[in-house]
Design a protein around this motif. Structure first.
Motif, mmCIF file in Angstrom:
data_model
loop_
_atom_site.group_PDB
_atom_site.id
_atom_site.type_symbol
_atom_site.label_atom_id
_atom_site.label_comp_id
_atom_site.label_asym_id
_atom_site.label_seq_id
_atom_site.Cartn_x
_atom_site.Cartn_y
_atom_site.Cartn_z
ATOM 1 N N SER A 144 114.656 17.848 -16.307
ATOM 2 C CA SER A 144 114.039 19.177 -16.379
ATOM 3 C C SER A 144 113.605 19.513 -17.797
ATOM 4 O O SER A 144 112.580 20.168 -18.002
ATOM 5 C CB SER A 144 115.013 20.242 -15.855
ATOM 6 O OG SER A 144 116.156 20.329 -16.695
ATOM 7 N N THR A 183 110.339 17.587 -18.496
ATOM 8 C CA THR A 183 109.187 17.947 -17.669
ATOM 9 C C THR A 183 108.806 19.411 -17.892
ATOM 10 O O THR A 183 107.823 19.706 -18.570
ATOM 11 C CB THR A 183 109.494 17.686 -16.188
ATOM 12 O OG1 THR A 183 110.730 18.345 -15.833
ATOM 13 C CG2 THR A 183 109.660 16.201 -15.925
ATOM 14 N N ALA A 184 109.591 20.312 -17.310
ATOM 15 C CA ALA A 184 109.262 21.734 -17.416
ATOM 16 C C ALA A 184 109.354 22.228 -18.853
ATOM 17 O O ALA A 184 108.541 23.058 -19.282
ATOM 18 C CB ALA A 184 110.202 22.552 -16.523
ATOM 19 N N ARG A 186 106.054 23.717 -20.902
ATOM 20 C CA ARG A 186 105.985 25.076 -21.423
ATOM 21 C C ARG A 186 105.692 25.112 -22.911
ATOM 22 O O ARG A 186 105.387 26.180 -23.458
ATOM 23 C CB ARG A 186 107.299 25.799 -21.129
ATOM 24 C CG ARG A 186 107.584 25.979 -19.650
ATOM 25 C CD ARG A 186 109.011 26.393 -19.370
ATOM 26 N NE ARG A 186 109.312 27.727 -19.852
ATOM 27 C CZ ARG A 186 110.460 28.356 -19.623
ATOM 28 N NH1 ARG A 186 111.402 27.768 -18.911
ATOM 29 N NH2 ARG A 186 110.662 29.557 -20.091
ATOM 30 N N TYR A 206 105.638 13.557 -13.390
ATOM 31 C CA TYR A 206 106.433 14.768 -13.188
ATOM 32 C C TYR A 206 106.759 14.975 -11.715
ATOM 33 O O TYR A 206 107.873 15.385 -11.354
ATOM 34 C CB TYR A 206 105.679 15.984 -13.718
ATOM 35 C CG TYR A 206 105.697 16.137 -15.221
ATOM 36 C CD1 TYR A 206 106.303 15.193 -16.032
ATOM 37 C CD2 TYR A 206 105.094 17.231 -15.840
ATOM 38 C CE1 TYR A 206 106.317 15.336 -17.405
ATOM 39 C CE2 TYR A 206 105.108 17.391 -17.215
ATOM 40 C CZ TYR A 206 105.720 16.435 -17.994
ATOM 41 O OH TYR A 206 105.735 16.577 -19.350
ATOM 42 N N SER A 265 115.318 22.832 -19.076
ATOM 43 C CA SER A 265 113.976 23.331 -19.391
ATOM 44 C C SER A 265 114.026 24.496 -20.370
ATOM 45 O O SER A 265 113.170 24.614 -21.259
ATOM 46 C CB SER A 265 113.264 23.752 -18.105
ATOM 47 O OG SER A 265 113.955 24.811 -17.469
ATOM 48 N N GLU A 284 109.695 26.473 -11.436
ATOM 49 C CA GLU A 284 110.004 25.944 -12.751
ATOM 50 C C GLU A 284 108.792 25.245 -13.354
ATOM 51 O O GLU A 284 108.541 25.326 -14.533
ATOM 52 C CB GLU A 284 111.182 24.964 -12.671
ATOM 53 C CG GLU A 284 112.509 25.630 -12.334
ATOM 54 C CD GLU A 284 112.938 26.614 -13.388
ATOM 55 O OE1 GLU A 284 112.439 26.529 -14.516
ATOM 56 O OE2 GLU A 284 113.766 27.486 -13.093
ATOM 57 N N THR A 285 108.041 24.510 -12.549
ATOM 58 C CA THR A 285 106.866 23.840 -13.065
ATOM 59 C C THR A 285 105.703 24.795 -13.245
ATOM 60 O O THR A 285 104.674 24.429 -13.795
ATOM 61 C CB THR A 285 106.431 22.708 -12.124
ATOM 62 O OG1 THR A 285 106.251 23.243 -10.816
ATOM 63 C CG2 THR A 285 107.461 21.609 -12.082
#
Length: 542
Positions: A29, A32-33, A37, A123, A153, A539-540
């Motif tokens: 996480s 990726t996220a 961001r 992802y 994240s 989240e994504t």
């Protein structure tokens, strides 16, 4: 000791190796996220280096998010078919390859293919299966496990923006993207930590302590020990006249050395085999070769049948997540509309807040810290909203609508922020409202569709959000190209949030709920996938 059969579903351990799986999900996480961001730091650099407009530059993040959302059901179905560990490790390699290839980009189109398509595919193959396997390892502590997983994240989105700015200053854009690609390879290690639940069960059975054998068991296994008698000793010394004993004595005599005649026979040259002999010898060889060819043909046929079976199973699993009948529920249709509006502008604040701060003559590192402020406020509000008790008069769906209304108002007022302290205040307001929106939307979705239809709703929801994310950021970039001001982009996002927040209150007029909302969740992998996949959707989207 009872060993479960292969047909029986393994019970979640609610701990043990599950915490290592949670750690792997924390890393996934974060890579990726969290990095997604933080990509707003690169926005102006991409635009200047490739001489592209804001709309063209926005397509990078737009394609990345769209591919991730569209293919997330594919990632979950693939993990259910070939296994979670190879799927996540493959996704880590693809994510790293996307950033590494983008480091050698000479055109904006190369970034679309590298970061947008290739990394987006990676992802989709990592985050969704990771959340699914975490849900399978826990039942009573599932909420805690999911929270710790997605905490990655928040942690990385707080620390990565200043780090990315430092990497660009020290190593340039190419060096920064190559380093990020190396960071992505940590997901391969995280994927190696994901042990299938069946393997955990089998290892637990093997490691159970074995019962020590008793004295009676040792006596039965070893048998009585016989003491050698005087007769046996005489036989060994050659002092016996018994014929049977004499035979035993002969067997123990040393072997006689070969004579000269025997040596001559052994040293005679060997006669070369004739053609007839060769044909006789080669006969079985040809037959064995034919048998090997038959075996290879059988193996090829078995391999083709195996892959066809895997493909069919994958397609069935994927299609099971896309039941469009759920859209016939009016409440679900309204809820999907709100999420389309949210996804249309959800990327705008984290993408354009850093360029807007730099346009206001704020230093690079100070501007990048605004993303960290949003992440800190987001994380705190997510933890706080869990402590709010349920209220029948003002339920989670009402809280969902209120959070979106406040989110829209904060973005509509963002053009008034012209200094760094004012931008910090906006970042805090945006982070808090968005942090409340995420968990309340999860509960509202489950209440509307019920547990049985939840996986189908998730697949359709991700497709809707993927479509909105493909068009939202480029539209916001086009607004900047036309007005030469980032105020229009924030106003567009704020209007979408406010309208999306007002629509859920229309659902209060509909008192009747779907018939399947009274169902109870079971600890099957299908329900777990649905529950964890809904976390991925939002989240994504951050």
């Amino acid at each position: 000791m009872t060993i479960p059969t292969p047909q029986s579903s393994p019970q979640p351990p609610d701990g043990g190796w599950g915490w290592m799986v949670v750690f792997g999900g924390f890393v996934v996480s974060g890579c990726t996220a969290g990095i997604f961001r933080s990509l707003g730091v690169f926005f102006l650099t991409f635009s200047r280096q490739f001489q592209a407009s804001s709309a063209e530059t926005a397509w990078i993040t737009s394609i990345l998010m769209g591919v991730t959302l569209f293919l997330s059901p594919v990632g979950t179905a693939l993990a259910s078919t070939i296994g979670f560990r190879p799927t996540v490790m493959l996704g880590g390699v693809l994510s790293a390859a996307g950033y590494i290839i983008s480091g050698f980009a000479t055109r904006m189109f190369h970034l679309y293919l590298g970061i947008g398509c290739l990394t987006g595919l990676g992802y989709a193959l990592t985050l969704s299966p990771t959340l699914a396997i975490v849900g399978q390892y826990f039942t009573k502590r599932r909420a805690l496990a999911n929270s710790l997983t997605m905490l990655g994240s928040s942690v990385t989105s707080m620390s990565f923006p200043p780090l990315f700015q430092y990497l660009m200053d020290e190593y340039g854009l190419k060096g920064a993207l190559l380093i990020i690609g190396g960071v992505m390879l940590n997901m391969v290690v995280a994927g190696a930590l994901i042990r299938p639940l069946e393997a955990y069960r089998d290892r637990k059975v093997e490691n159970e302590p074995t019962k020590a054998p008793s004295d009676r068991d040792r006596k039965v296994e070893n048998g009585p020990t016989k003491t050698p008698s005087d007769r046996d000793m005489n036989v060994e010394n050659g002092l016996t006249k018994d014929p049977s004993d004499r035979d035993r004595l002969v067997e123990n005599e040393p072997t006689k050395a070969p004579s000269d005649r025997d040596m001559k026979v052994q040293n005679e040259p060997t006669k070369a085999p004739s053609n007839r002999d060769r044909e006789v010898e080669n006969g079985p060889t040809k037959a064995s070769n034919n048998k090997m060819k038959d075996k290879e043909t059988v193996l090829e046929t078995d391999t083709k049948m195996k892959w066809s079976s895997v493909t069919i199973r994958f397609l069935r699993t994927f299609w099971a997540q896309m039941d469009f009948k759920v859209m016939k529920i009016p409440a679900v249709a309204v809820f999907m509309t709100t999420l389309f509006l949210v996804s249309f502008g959800v990327i705008v604040p984290p993408m354009y807040i850093v360029p807007r701060a730099k346009q206001l003559q704020i230093e690079d590192y100070t501007a990048a810290s605004l993303l960290s402020v949003i992440s800190i406020a987001d994380m705190i509000s997510r933890l706080a909203v869990g402590a709010i008790p349920d209220n029948s008069r003002f339920g989670r769906l009402d809280q969902y609508g209120l959070s979106l209304c406040l989110l829209g108002i904060s973005n509509l007022l963002s053009p008034l922020a012209k200094t760094y302290p004012a931008l910090v205040a906006y970042a805090i307001a945006h982070g808090v409202c968005f942090g409340v929106f995420v968990p309340t939307s999860l509960t509202a979705m489950a209440e509307l569709v019920g547990p049985r239809r939840l996986p189908s709703a998730i697949g359709i929801l991700m497709a809707v959000q993927g479509l909105a994310s493909l068009s939202g950021p480029p539209f916001a970039g086009w607004l900047f190209d036309v007005t030469k001001s980032y105020d229009a982009t924030f106003l567009q996002a704020g209007a979408g949030f406010l309208l999306a927040g007002l629509l859920p209150f229309l659902l209060r007029l509909r008192k009747k709920r779907p018939a399947d909302t009274s169902c109870t969740l079971t600890n099957t992998a299908h329900n777990v996938n649905g529950e964890t996949d809904i976390l991925l959707v939002y989240e994504t989207s951050v």
